[in-house]
Design a protein around this motif. Structure first.
Motif, short mmCIF file in Angstrom:
data_model
loop_
_atom_site.label_atom_id
_atom_site.label_comp_id
_atom_site.label_asym_id
_atom_site.label_seq_id
_atom_site.Cartn_x
_atom_site.Cartn_y
_atom_site.Cartn_z
N VAL A 1 104.90 4.53 56.34
CA VAL A 1 103.77 5.17 57.03
C VAL A 1 102.54 4.28 56.98
CG1 VAL A 1 102.20 7.14 57.02
CG2 VAL A 1 104.63 7.49 56.55
N LYS A 2 102.27 3.75 55.83
CA LYS A 2 101.06 2.92 55.67
C LYS A 2 101.12 1.69 56.57
CE LYS A 2 98.21 0.51 52.30
NZ LYS A 2 98.05 0.09 50.89
N SER A 3 102.29 1.04 56.63
CA SER A 3 102.40 -0.16 57.45
C SER A 3 102.27 0.15 58.94
CB SER A 3 103.74 -0.86 57.18
OG SER A 3 104.82 -0.05 57.59
N ALA A 4 102.60 1.40 59.32
CA ALA A 4 102.50 1.79 60.73
C ALA A 4 101.08 2.13 61.14
CB ALA A 4 103.41 2.99 61.01
N ARG B 1 95.68 19.06 63.65
CA ARG B 1 96.86 19.01 64.52
C ARG B 1 97.24 17.58 64.88
NH1 ARG B 1 94.08 23.36 67.31
NH2 ARG B 1 93.39 21.79 68.81
N ASP B 2 96.23 16.74 65.13
CA ASP B 2 96.54 15.37 65.51
C ASP B 2 97.16 14.60 64.35
OD1 ASP B 2 94.16 15.54 64.11
OD2 ASP B 2 93.22 13.84 65.14
N MET B 3 96.72 14.89 63.13
CA MET B 3 97.30 14.24 61.96
C MET B 3 98.76 14.68 61.78
SD MET B 3 95.90 14.21 58.02
CE MET B 3 94.39 13.34 58.43
N LYS B 4 99.02 15.96 62.02
CA LYS B 4 100.39 16.47 61.94
C LYS B 4 101.27 15.76 62.96
CE LYS B 4 103.55 19.88 61.22
NZ LYS B 4 104.15 20.29 59.95
N ALA B 5 100.77 15.62 64.19
CA ALA B 5 101.56 14.94 65.23
C ALA B 5 101.81 13.48 64.86
CB ALA B 5 100.83 15.03 66.57
N LEU B 6 100.85 12.85 64.23
CA LEU B 6 101.00 11.46 63.81
C LEU B 6 102.12 11.29 62.78
CD1 LEU B 6 99.53 8.54 63.86
CD2 LEU B 6 98.56 9.32 61.70
N ASN C 1 91.45 7.38 64.87
CA ASN C 1 90.89 8.14 63.75
C ASN C 1 90.76 7.26 62.52
OD1 ASN C 1 90.25 9.99 61.74
ND2 ASN C 1 91.48 11.59 62.68
N LEU C 2 89.52 7.03 62.08
CA LEU C 2 89.28 6.20 60.90
C LEU C 2 89.94 6.76 59.65
CD1 LEU C 2 85.50 5.35 61.43
CD2 LEU C 2 87.41 3.74 61.53
N LYS C 3 90.16 8.07 59.62
CA LYS C 3 90.78 8.67 58.44
C LYS C 3 92.23 8.26 58.28
CE LYS C 3 87.70 12.69 58.26
NZ LYS C 3 87.57 14.16 58.32
N TYR C 4 92.79 7.65 59.34
CA TYR C 4 94.17 7.18 59.25
C TYR C 4 94.26 5.72 58.82
CZ TYR C 4 95.04 11.25 62.26
OH TYR C 4 95.10 12.52 62.78
N ASP C 5 93.12 5.05 58.74
CA ASP C 5 93.14 3.61 58.48
C ASP C 5 92.99 3.34 56.99
OD1 ASP C 5 93.05 0.92 58.54
OD2 ASP C 5 91.48 0.75 60.04
N PHE C 6 94.11 3.19 56.33
CA PHE C 6 94.10 2.88 54.91
C PHE C 6 94.53 1.44 54.66
CE2 PHE C 6 94.12 7.42 54.92
CZ PHE C 6 93.44 7.80 53.79
N VAL D 1 107.67 13.22 56.69
CA VAL D 1 107.13 13.17 55.33
C VAL D 1 106.25 14.37 55.02
CG1 VAL D 1 107.24 10.66 55.07
CG2 VAL D 1 105.23 11.71 56.17
N LEU D 2 106.29 15.39 55.87
CA LEU D 2 105.39 16.53 55.72
C LEU D 2 106.16 17.82 55.98
CD1 LEU D 2 102.33 17.02 55.22
CD2 LEU D 2 102.04 17.03 57.70
#
Length: 430
Positions: free
Chosen positions: A410-413, A365-370, A222-227, A376-377
């Motif tokens: 989280v960011k480094s992971a 849901r996938d973001m929650k699982a991540l 998911n590109l939305k996870y790539d910061f 942190v949520l």
């Protein structure tokens, strides 16, 4: 790539398909939704944008280098495209990039987030408009963000031998049901992309279910996870400052809950401040009036300089959410206490904010699982639990330092998804 006249380039079959599609599907559909579109424009203040762009009459020069066309329909897709564009530009410095959007809000956000990319509105999906636009643009490839299949757009790309690819491919539960219902009519579109890079194994399987050949489908994440390529700064915490919390991406009903929670917080923390960021900024005036009805003062983000003294700060601009998150210590992400499927809660987490959401997060849901392994949520069931959660954050403000350290973990992971996606696209770009 050779772009000849339409009569010499299009096969008879594609030409007939395009005409029949307009006559029997697209024009009747456009007439059917016209009342809804007019309501959005005049009653809700939605912008239609440049009419010349909407009918394919672009003012654009012919490409002097290979032109990469990226289509990101709305605000969420623009955010997803951002790290990918950065990676593609790094890997292909000799290429020209153009991004189209469906909404004017997404267009303005794209111009702000991607100043080095030319940004336009996608024409209405009628054959003449699409073919006219593509003849002017002359792209080497089309990269669709998520799932944005427009029949005339796909036919035009097929006619001019423009490879179509999908990145961050996603099919929701509702979307899959619609595809299954209309697959006999829509199934041909699923076969046109040369490559589909899906967000997850579940999404990959769904693309295959709707008719995409399995050998064309891969999973890249998911590109939305790539910061990893983006600079994100957390708030510089100062205990002497008043407590600031935020309700973001809110829908009707959630602002009133947030205001009621803030009323309770102010009893114990009179210097506390609420930042309200509605999902649709055209509702800002309505929200401003609700704040005034409570006897409070409210300021707009665009005019306040963010340092005002009113009880409520209303975010009335697109493209500033990440900045707003760095202004808050605790964030409730809306679309989740009302059943709208939720919104992106990774962004406030990465900004080092304590973050919570309601029970309705079907789209995330996938973001929650991540994020679950990082703890942190938080989830709140209703406005009462939200009030308790915000009160605890206001009472234990020093804990924000630990949360900001967790955000770095989280960011480094995360990261690397844009690079992997760009690598898979390389054969189609070069």
């Amino acid at each position: 790539m050779m772009y000849r006249s339409a009569t010499s380039t299009l096969s008879i079959r594609l030409l007939i398909c395009s005409i029949l599609l307009d006559v029997f599907v697209m024009v009747p559909l456009l007439l059917l939704v016209s009342p809804w579109l007019l309501y959005k424009i005049f009653a809700e203040g939605r912008g239609v944008g440049d009419l010349r762009e909407r009918i394919g009459l672009w003012q654009i020069s012919l490409p002097v280098r290979p032109r990469i066309w990226i289509h990101a329909a709305s605000v969420g897709e623009v955010h997803a495209a951002r790290p990918l564009v950065a990676e593609l530009m790094a890997q292909h410095p000799g290429k020209e990039f153009l991004l189209t959007t469906m909404t004017t809000g997404a267009r303005e956000m794209a111009k702000k987030l991607l100043p080095e990319v030319e940004v336009r509105l996608l024409p209405i999906d009628l054959g003449h408009f699409m073919f006219t636009m593509i003849r002017k643009m002359r792209p080497s490839i089309l990269i669709l963000i998520e799932l944005e299949y427009w029949p005339q757009m796909l036919l035009a790309c097929k006619a001019y031998s423009i490879p179509v690819t999908v990145v961050n491919g996603r099919i929701s539960d509702a979307g899959l049901n619609k595809w299954k219902t209309w697959n006999s009519v829509l199934g041909w579109m699923a076969q046109i992309p040369e490559l589909v890079l899906a967000r997850s194994e579940e999404d990959a399987d769904r693309f295959i279910q709707i008719g995409t050949p399995a050998e064309k489908v891969q999973v890249t994440g998911n590109l939305k996870y790539d910061f990893g390529s983006l600079s994100i700064q957390g708030r510089r915490f100062n205990p002497a400052d008043g407590f600031v919390w935020m309700a973001s991406c809110t829908h009707p009903g959630e602002e009133s809950m947030a205001l009621e929670v803030h009323r309770e917080i102010l009893r114990d923390y009179p210097r506390a401040r609420l930042v309200l960021a509605p999902r649709h900024i055209e509702r800002c005036d309505e929200i401003h009036k609700s704040v005034e009805d409570l006897g409070w003062s409210a300021e707009y983000w665009s005019a306040s300089g963010k340092a005002g003294k009113s009880e409520v700060l209303i975010v009335d601009q697109l493209g500033v959410l990440m900045e707003a998150y760095t202004y808050a210590e605790a964030v409730f992400v809306g679309g989740s206490l009302v059943d709208r499927g939720g919104h992106n809660f990774l962004e406030p987490v990465l900004c080092g904010c304590f973050t919570c959401h309601g029970p309705h997060i079907g789209n995330f849901r996938d973001m929650k699982a991540l994020l679950n392994p990082f703890e942190v949520l938080d989830e709140v069931a209703d406005s009462k639990e939200l009030a308790d959660w915000v009160r605890e954050r206001a009472h234990s403000r020093e804990a924000i330092r630990g949360r900001q350290k967790s955000a770095e973990t989280v960011k480094s992971a995360l990261g690397g998804i844009s690079s992997a996606t760009a690598t898979e696209l390389k054969p189609w770009i070069e």
